[in-house]
Design an enzyme around this catalytic site. Structure first.
Site, PDB file in Angstrom:
ATOM      1  CB  CYS A  22      -0.931   0.014   1.209  1.00 49.02           C
ATOM      2  SG  CYS A  22      -0.076   0.243   2.779  1.00 49.02           S
ATOM      3  CB  CYS A  25       4.423  -0.401   1.846  1.00 44.95           C
ATOM      4  SG  CYS A  25       3.399  -1.563   2.741  1.00 44.95           S
ATOM      5  CG  ASP A 432      14.699  30.763 -32.834  1.00 43.41           C
ATOM      6  OD1 ASP A 432      14.926  31.985 -32.942  1.00 43.41           O
ATOM      7  OD2 ASP A 432      15.357  29.894 -33.411  1.00 43.41           O
ATOM      8  CG  ASP A 628      18.463  26.027 -31.769  1.00 44.13           C
ATOM      9  OD1 ASP A 628      18.590  26.509 -30.622  1.00 44.13           O
ATOM     10  OD2 ASP A 628      19.015  26.519 -32.761  1.00 44.13           O
ATOM     11  CG  ASP A 632      16.587  30.216 -29.345  1.00 43.61           C
ATOM     12  OD1 ASP A 632      16.745  31.399 -29.655  1.00 43.61           O
ATOM     13  OD2 ASP A 632      16.280  29.333 -30.153  1.00 43.61           O
TER      14      ASP A 632
END
Length: 833
Positions: A22, A25, A432, A628, A632
């Site tokens: 559960c 645990c 971009d 990319d 940037d």
């Protein structure tokens, strides 16, 4: 599975955890590992029964962690931890064992109930129920008592503690009543037996865990599907001919032969032959891509037609497919912010429930009439059995596993749960221009030179060849190879261009600002041409030699065909789209107008983009930046959500919060829709899990007794508890059937909104057909026109490869497609791909 982490010498590894039943645990194991010296972070995923640990191997080892977990009453598998096959084998064995126990417990419990209902009160019937209930509890339900004892030895409690306590009390109380019935009769109380209740509770809970296990297994189908893309053998070209070897024995530099229909085993570069390769399982693109000499191929993709050879570049864990699998596993093992609250609740849930159950028992015994003891015992059992921390523990991870896996199947890689949560809140997307809105493959379309200075072209070919910018590559390709000459000096001027010395001559290539900064006057004739080209949305590059402007060139970069539609979808979702570029104002506005972008910002340097992101954030916007990952990088690092676009080595997979394996801008809208659907599912799950317990526990305690005169049957409580976990996992699995594509049902949810109606197109089915007999573009046009004449059909036909992609609201038969092509286009043969 392990790998290095960014934190110095730290490593990250994922280990299977054994013995968790559960959420309590999972919280316990997480606490144990987090306390170990040298462990930086531990994330236990109850849904997958694994733990992802970031640790310093100089201070802590897997063996130390294993011993610590075992001391806590659980198991940590460190031998072959990253072997998916061994983990799947363990899960299958456990599932078979659980299935046998469930069937056995259910069969005997039904018999117990039938005997009790038909012959209850007869000594032989009661004794038979006792014997059968003993088998159900201590043979088929043995796991509950063993695990509860382990927890007791270590001073903790979990779901098994509640089950063992409730069924054990019911069993012992029934045995006492069977052996000493006069004890109660002398006090005016008729003794009751609860053997059928104890048996049915065990059967219901085992059934719930069996269904839960099956459902949890389905949530991780995406990662198994990705893992299944790796072929086991590969054909190598050797001096002695072709040789088939295990993929594990492939090394970089090996020459691999790929035949039609075969799956590519490792990453590499084509050296001989050509074909079409289906990479849809990696990037979500429906059309196969042409591969020629020099092109890169990736492990997991499927060769469609021709035979080709390629040189292996990346093998094993270095391949693109392995990186994707690793990213998905890491993301699925991460925790959403809300999970921290759930973990705290789960950690105290079982002790709290036991305390409440005891209080309920005492209250009934003290405040009720002569039946108070029996009713109190009844209510205590039901409270312990109906409470369910499992639903809490499964609410978040199951939704994340399904959502992140669904994204991976569509070529959307999410770094972690926090990234998914952030994407849902995005209200502004920055793009971009080059390579994101446009195709990123510019070419020179126009040039003008000062009279007699066209001979300087080779100088600029040499200069631009040293730059990695796409515009520079276009100039170098148009002006010649440069005959292998290198510049004597070279400098890249960020956002402006390049300068250097070639053959002893000082050269400049870039924007007008670069020439002005160098004190170079701009001739009127060249300036007029530059202005005219800028008005046509072309990028202008100036050239100067030894302080004199000698020429100007116009470069254009086509807008991606998918960009206008993708930007339109983002706008429909209520998201503002901005385009950022270093180009001139006129060129930027022309591209923005064609793409349907309302806000464009030109002549921006990298640091200017980052400052623009900060400005939007200061205004209260949640900003996503797509680029990319290289030029940037500053803006990507500053944005709330960084999105890297592309594939292979061209993307910053390790740093971006979301990586799109396709360059299609439409994937951004899909990623946001995916996050909205996933987080909505998490909230639904948590709401159900919390509300279930808030309502169920008081009802089990007897809150409705004054109105109904009855207490909730413990068997019904057991069934309700079992179904609560199953319902949470089933709700998560609903994500697999929901569409994240444009036009999908319930997808176009405005940013930040989780409810409300939207005008969306119904789901469309996409089919692919091979078209034989097309020889030219006119043939292609005729076939496409014929297919689009079908009612409700949108068709796209390509020559290379010769195929048709058809979208419609229903499935078209091959005969139907062939008939319309033959009737309206001509003698072309259509077949399924």
């Amino acid at each position: 599975m392990g790998k290095s982490d960014d934190n110095g010498f730290c490593c990250r590894a994922t280990f299977p955890v054994v013995g968790m039943s559960c959420a309590a645990c999972a919280a316990r194991v997480n606490k144990i590992l987090s306390k170990q010296h040298g462990v930086v972070e531990a994330n236990v995923n109850y849904a997958t029964a694994t733990v992802q640990v970031t640790f310093d191997p100089r201070e802590c080892s897997p063996e130390v962690m294993r011993r610590a977990v075992e001391d806590g009453g659980y198991g940590l598998v460190i031998d072959g931890a990253g072997d998916a096959g061994s983990a799947e084998s363990r899960r299958r064995r456990e599932y078979v064992r659980l299935k046998r126990q469930t069937i056995g417990a259910a069969m005997l419990s039904v018999i117990i109930m039938a005997v009790s209902m038909a012959w209850g009160g007869n000594l032989w019937a009661d004794c038979t129920s006792w014997v059968l209930a003993s088998v159900v509890l201590f043979v088929f339900g043995r796991r509950f008592f063993v695990n509860a004892w382990k927890q007791l030895v270590h001073g903790t409690a979990n779901m098994d503690t509640l089950v063992a306590n409730s069924t054990g009390i019911a069993y012992l109380f029934s045995v006492f009543n069977l052996l000493f019935p006069d004890f109660w009769r002398q006090r005016g109380i008729e003794p009751h037996l609860y053997f059928e209740a104890a048996g049915m509770i065990v059967a219901f809970i085992l059934l719930g865990r069996l269904l839960e296990d099956r459902a949890k297994h389905k949530t991780s189908a995406a990662i198994r599907k990705l893992s299944g893309l790796r072929p086991r053998t590969v054909t190598l070209a050797t001096e002695d001919g072709e040789r088939t070897v295990s993929v594990e024995n492939t090394r970089p530099g090996d020459i691999v032969i790929v035949k039609p229909g075969e799956r590519i085993a490792v990453d590499g570069v084509v050296i001989d032959g050509e074909s079409y390769v289906d990479e849809s399982m990696l990037n979500g693109e429906p059309l196969p891509g042409a591969k020629h000499e020099g092109d890169t191929v990736y492990a997991g993709s499927v060769n469609q037609r021709g035979t080709f050879r390629f040189r292996a570049a990346k093998t094993g864990s270095d391949t693109m497919l392995a990186q994707i699998i690793r990213m998905v596993e890491d993301a699925q093992g991460s925790k959403a912010p809300v999970q921290k609250l759930v973990d705290r609740v789960a950690g105290i849930f079982v002790p709290a429930v036991i305390t409440i159950a005891l209080m309920v028992f005492v209250a009934w015994w003290v405040l009720a009439d002569s039946e108070g003891f029996v009713r109190g015992l009844h209510a205590m059992m039901t409270v312990m059995i109906i409470a369910c921390p499992c639903a809490l523990g499964l609410a978040t991870p199951t939704a994340l596993i399904v959502g992140i896996g669904k994204g991976a199947e569509s070529g959307i890689l999410v770094k972690d749960a926090i990234s998914l949560e952030t994407a849902r809140r995005v209200d502004t997307v920055l793009l971009d221009k080059t390579g994101t809105v446009t195709e990123g493959h510019p070419s020179v379309t126009d040039t003008m030179w000062v009279e007699g200075r066209e001979s300087t072209r080779p100088l600029f070919a040499v200069l631009e060849r040293s730059s990695g910018h796409p515009l520079a590559e276009a100039v170098a390709e148009a002006f010649g190879t440069g005959d292998g000459v290198r510049p004597d000096s070279f400098e890249s001027v960020t956002g402006m261009g390049v300068r250097g010395i070639v053959g002893g001559r000082h050269c400049l290539a870039g924007s007008a600002s670069l020439l002005r900064e160098g004190g170079v006057p701009l001739p009127r004739s060249l300036a007029d041409a530059a202005r005219r080209w800028s008005d046509e949305a072309k990028t202008v590059v100036w050239f100067a030699v030894d302080g004199e402007a000698v020429g100007v060139a116009a470069i254009t970069d086509r807008i991606k065909p998918s960009s206008p539609a993708a930007i339109g979808h983002l706008t429909e979702m209520g998201i503002d789209v901005h385009m950022l570029t270093g180009d001139s104002e006129d060129a930027a506005r022309a591209v923005a107008a064609k793409a349907g972008i309302r806000h464009c910002h030109a002549a921006m340097l990298p640091d200017g983009k980052a400052q623009f992101v900060k400005r939007l954030q200061a205004e209260g916007h949640v900003v996503a930046m797509a680029g990319d990952g290289i030029n940037d990088s500053a803006a990507l690092a500053t944005a709330d959500l960084s999105i890297a676009m592309g594939k292979g080595s061209d993307i910053a997979m390790e740093t971006a919060m979301i990586t799109l394996l396709s360059s299609d801008l439409g994937k951004i809208a899909e990623a946001i829709r995916l996050s909205q659907l996933t987080i909505r599912t998490v909230r639904q799950n948590l709401f159900w899990a919390f509300v279930y317990n808030i309502i169920a526990i008081p009802v089990a305690a007897g809150a409705l007794y004054p109105l109904t005169g009855h207490l909730l049957d413990p068997m019904i409580g057991g069934a309700a508890m079992a179904m609560s976990s199953v319902s949470v996992v089933t709700n998560s699995l609903r994500l697999k059937r929901k569409s994240i594509h444009a036009g999908g049902r319930a997808d176009a949810v405005p940013a930040g909104q989780e409810t409300g109606q939207t005008n969306v197109k119904p789901n469309k089915m996409k089919q692919q057909f091979k078209v034989e007999g097309m020889m030219c573009n006119n043939c292609r046009t005729h076939v496409e026109k014929a297919l689009n004449s079908l009612d409700g059909v949108t068709a796209t036909v390509t020559l290379n490869p010769p195929m048709a992609v058809i979208e419609s609201g229903r499935e078209l038969t091959l005969d139907e497609v062939q008939a319309v092509v033959s009737e309206k286009a001509g003698d072309y043969r259509v077949s399924r791909m």
